[in-house]
Motif scaffolding. Structure first.
Motif, PDB file in Angstrom:
ATOM      1  N   ALA A   8       0.519  -1.168  -0.093  1.00 21.55           N
ATOM      2  CA  ALA A   8      -0.314   0.241   0.243  1.00 21.55           C
ATOM      3  C   ALA A   8       0.806   1.263   0.133  1.00 21.55           C
ATOM      4  O   ALA A   8       1.365   1.746   1.405  1.00 21.55           O
ATOM      5  N   PRO A   9       0.985   1.971  -1.488  1.00 22.16           N
ATOM      6  CA  PRO A   9       1.740   2.989  -1.231  1.00 22.16           C
ATOM      7  C   PRO A   9       0.913   4.423  -0.408  1.00 22.16           C
ATOM      8  O   PRO A   9       0.412   4.383  -0.045  1.00 22.16           O
ATOM      9  N   ARG A  10       2.211   5.028   0.439  1.00 20.15           N
ATOM     10  CA  ARG A  10       1.670   6.190   0.959  1.00 20.15           C
ATOM     11  C   ARG A  10       2.335   7.173   1.058  1.00 20.15           C
ATOM     12  O   ARG A  10       1.294   8.465   0.999  1.00 20.15           O
ATOM     13  N   GLN A  11       3.209   7.444   0.693  1.00 22.88           N
ATOM     14  CA  GLN A  11       3.563   9.005   0.164  1.00 22.88           C
ATOM     15  C   GLN A  11       5.118   8.579  -0.652  1.00 22.88           C
ATOM     16  O   GLN A  11       5.671   8.183  -0.544  1.00 22.88           O
ATOM     17  N   LEU A  12       5.003  10.081  -1.503  1.00 28.29           N
ATOM     18  CA  LEU A  12       5.823  10.060  -2.197  1.00 28.29           C
ATOM     19  C   LEU A  12       6.903  11.431  -1.960  1.00 28.29           C
ATOM     20  O   LEU A  12       6.421  13.020  -1.860  1.00 28.29           O
ATOM     21  N   MET A  13       7.901  11.393  -2.074  1.00 27.83           N
ATOM     22  CA  MET A  13       9.213  12.656  -1.541  1.00 27.83           C
ATOM     23  C   MET A  13       9.949  12.987  -2.159  1.00 27.83           C
ATOM     24  O   MET A  13      10.519  11.884  -2.308  1.00 27.83           O
ATOM     25  N   GLN A  14      10.266  14.230  -2.033  1.00 24.47           N
ATOM     26  CA  GLN A  14      11.636  14.257  -3.255  1.00 24.47           C
ATOM     27  C   GLN A  14      12.427  15.445  -2.055  1.00 24.47           C
ATOM     28  O   GLN A  14      11.545  16.752  -1.195  1.00 24.47           O
ATOM     29  N   PHE A  15      13.357  15.137  -2.462  1.00 29.46           N
ATOM     30  CA  PHE A  15      14.531  16.437  -1.207  1.00 29.46           C
ATOM     31  C   PHE A  15      14.695  17.437  -2.357  1.00 29.46           C
ATOM     32  O   PHE A  15      15.262  17.071  -3.196  1.00 29.46           O
ATOM     33  N   THR A  17      17.683  17.967  -2.870  1.00 33.17           N
ATOM     34  CA  THR A  17      18.903  17.701  -3.549  1.00 33.17           C
ATOM     35  C   THR A  17      18.600  17.435  -4.354  1.00 33.17           C
ATOM     36  O   THR A  17      19.611  17.007  -5.862  1.00 33.17           O
ATOM     37  N   GLY A  18      17.448  17.080  -4.864  1.00 30.91           N
ATOM     38  CA  GLY A  18      16.430  16.468  -5.915  1.00 30.91           C
ATOM     39  C   GLY A  18      15.608  14.901  -6.245  1.00 30.91           C
ATOM     40  O   GLY A  18      15.185  14.441  -7.139  1.00 30.91           O
ATOM     41  N   PRO A  19      16.921  14.173  -4.987  1.00 30.30           N
ATOM     42  CA  PRO A  19      15.996  12.608  -5.795  1.00 30.30           C
ATOM     43  C   PRO A  19      14.173  12.391  -4.380  1.00 30.30           C
ATOM     44  O   PRO A  19      14.453  13.017  -3.829  1.00 30.30           O
ATOM     45  N   TYR A  20      13.998  11.354  -5.376  1.00 33.86           N
ATOM     46  CA  TYR A  20      12.564  10.923  -4.980  1.00 33.86           C
ATOM     47  C   TYR A  20      12.837   9.948  -3.461  1.00 33.86           C
ATOM     48  O   TYR A  20      13.675   9.144  -4.164  1.00 33.86           O
ATOM     49  N   PHE A  21      12.244  10.026  -3.100  1.00 33.69           N
ATOM     50  CA  PHE A  21      12.111   8.817  -1.103  1.00 33.69           C
ATOM     51  C   PHE A  21      10.730   8.411  -1.363  1.00 33.69           C
ATOM     52  O   PHE A  21       9.649   9.221  -1.449  1.00 33.69           O
ATOM     53  N   ALA A  22      10.287   7.284  -1.769  1.00 30.64           N
ATOM     54  CA  ALA A  22       8.922   6.790  -1.305  1.00 30.64           C
ATOM     55  C   ALA A  22       8.605   6.365  -0.023  1.00 30.64           C
ATOM     56  O   ALA A  22       9.836   5.305   0.545  1.00 30.64           O
ATOM     57  N   LYS A  23       7.172   5.919   0.593  1.00 28.31           N
ATOM     58  CA  LYS A  23       7.447   5.072   1.239  1.00 28.31           C
ATOM     59  C   LYS A  23       6.031   4.474   0.827  1.00 28.31           C
ATOM     60  O   LYS A  23       4.840   4.324  -0.047  1.00 28.31           O
ATOM     61  N   SER A  24       5.864   2.981   1.765  1.00 24.26           N
ATOM     62  CA  SER A  24       4.838   2.028   1.576  1.00 24.26           C
ATOM     63  C   SER A  24       4.739   1.192   2.686  1.00 24.26           C
ATOM     64  O   SER A  24       5.489   1.052   3.637  1.00 24.26           O
ATOM     65  N   THR A  25       3.263   0.647   2.556  1.00 24.55           N
ATOM     66  CA  THR A  25       3.032   0.123   4.217  1.00 24.55           C
ATOM     67  C   THR A  25       3.471  -1.047   3.454  1.00 24.55           C
ATOM     68  O   THR A  25       2.503  -1.938   2.276  1.00 24.55           O
ATOM     69  N   LEU A  26       3.838  -2.866   3.602  1.00 17.77           N
ATOM     70  CA  LEU A  26       3.827  -4.102   3.558  1.00 17.77           C
ATOM     71  C   LEU A  26       2.956  -4.628   4.142  1.00 17.77           C
ATOM     72  O   LEU A  26       3.488  -5.200   5.266  1.00 17.77           O
ATOM     73  N   THR A  27       2.498  -5.441   4.174  1.00 16.84           N
ATOM     74  CA  THR A  27       1.504  -6.721   5.280  1.00 16.84           C
ATOM     75  C   THR A  27       1.693  -7.916   4.129  1.00 16.84           C
ATOM     76  O   THR A  27       1.874  -8.253   3.184  1.00 16.84           O
ATOM     77  N   VAL A  28       2.661  -8.786   5.189  1.00 19.15           N
ATOM     78  CA  VAL A  28       3.270  -9.451   5.065  1.00 19.15           C
ATOM     79  C   VAL A  28       2.279 -10.875   5.815  1.00 19.15           C
ATOM     80  O   VAL A  28       2.606 -10.882   7.034  1.00 19.15           O
ATOM     81  N   VAL A  39      11.434 -12.614   1.964  1.00 22.17           N
ATOM     82  CA  VAL A  39       9.810 -12.229   1.684  1.00 22.17           C
ATOM     83  C   VAL A  39       9.950 -11.332   0.664  1.00 22.17           C
ATOM     84  O   VAL A  39      10.409 -10.333   0.482  1.00 22.17           O
ATOM     85  N   PRO A  40       9.492 -12.097  -0.708  1.00 18.44           N
ATOM     86  CA  PRO A  40       9.686 -10.773  -1.462  1.00 18.44           C
ATOM     87  C   PRO A  40       8.999  -9.458  -1.712  1.00 18.44           C
ATOM     88  O   PRO A  40       7.683  -9.387  -1.932  1.00 18.44           O
ATOM     89  N   HIS A  41       9.611  -8.582  -1.412  1.00 23.17           N
ATOM     90  CA  HIS A  41       9.043  -7.153  -1.650  1.00 23.17           C
ATOM     91  C   HIS A  41       7.730  -6.252  -2.579  1.00 23.17           C
ATOM     92  O   HIS A  41       7.142  -6.127  -2.199  1.00 23.17           O
ATOM     93  N   GLY A  42       8.801  -6.295  -3.938  1.00 25.03           N
ATOM     94  CA  GLY A  42       8.000  -6.224  -5.183  1.00 25.03           C
ATOM     95  C   GLY A  42       7.834  -4.233  -5.161  1.00 25.03           C
ATOM     96  O   GLY A  42       7.645  -4.439  -6.402  1.00 25.03           O
ATOM     97  N   LEU A  43       8.577  -3.868  -4.523  1.00 23.43           N
ATOM     98  CA  LEU A  43       8.780  -2.253  -4.903  1.00 23.43           C
ATOM     99  C   LEU A  43       9.879  -2.232  -5.770  1.00 23.43           C
ATOM    100  O   LEU A  43      10.668  -3.521  -6.225  1.00 23.43           O
ATOM    101  N   PRO A  44      10.116  -1.420  -6.829  1.00 23.19           N
ATOM    102  CA  PRO A  44      10.514  -0.959  -7.241  1.00 23.19           C
ATOM    103  C   PRO A  44      12.486  -0.950  -7.057  1.00 23.19           C
ATOM    104  O   PRO A  44      13.573  -0.318  -8.190  1.00 23.19           O
TER     105      PRO A  44
END
Length: 89
Positions: A8-15, A17-28, A39-44
């Motif tokens: 479940a993606p939660r948010q996408l932030m940009q610093f 300095t330019g790079p993006y940083f994302a947060k997600s919640t994984l229910t395992v 555990v295969p996380h399936g994240l990019p």
């Protein structure tokens, strides 16, 4: 029982300095007690930080650092077989 992961993606932030940083919640679900679990996380990208929220009391630990495909969790005999993970990548 196979390990199941629901993201479940939660948010996408940009610093500034330019790079993006994302947060997600994984229910395992479906982890095996008294065993090492892959555990295969399936994240990019490889997770940079993981916060574990076990659904029951008991012993568990991270066997090794996550890589581009998997998160490695060891569950003790009395440990929880499901988690909610807050992941930053």
């Amino acid at each position: 029982m196979a390990i199941g992961v629901t993201a479940a993606p939660r948010q996408l932030m940009q610093f500034l300095t330019g790079p993006y940083f994302a947060k997600s919640t994984l229910t395992v679900t479906g982890l095996t007690a008294s065993a090492d679990n892959t555990v295969p996380h399936g994240l990019p990208r490889t997770p940079a930080a993981i916060s574990y929220r076990p659904q029951a009391s008991g012993g568990w630990n991270e066997k090794q650092a996550p890589d581009a495909l998997n998160i490695y969790i060891t569950v003790a005999g009395s440990g929880p077989t499901s988690f909610v993970l807050d992941v930053e990548y």
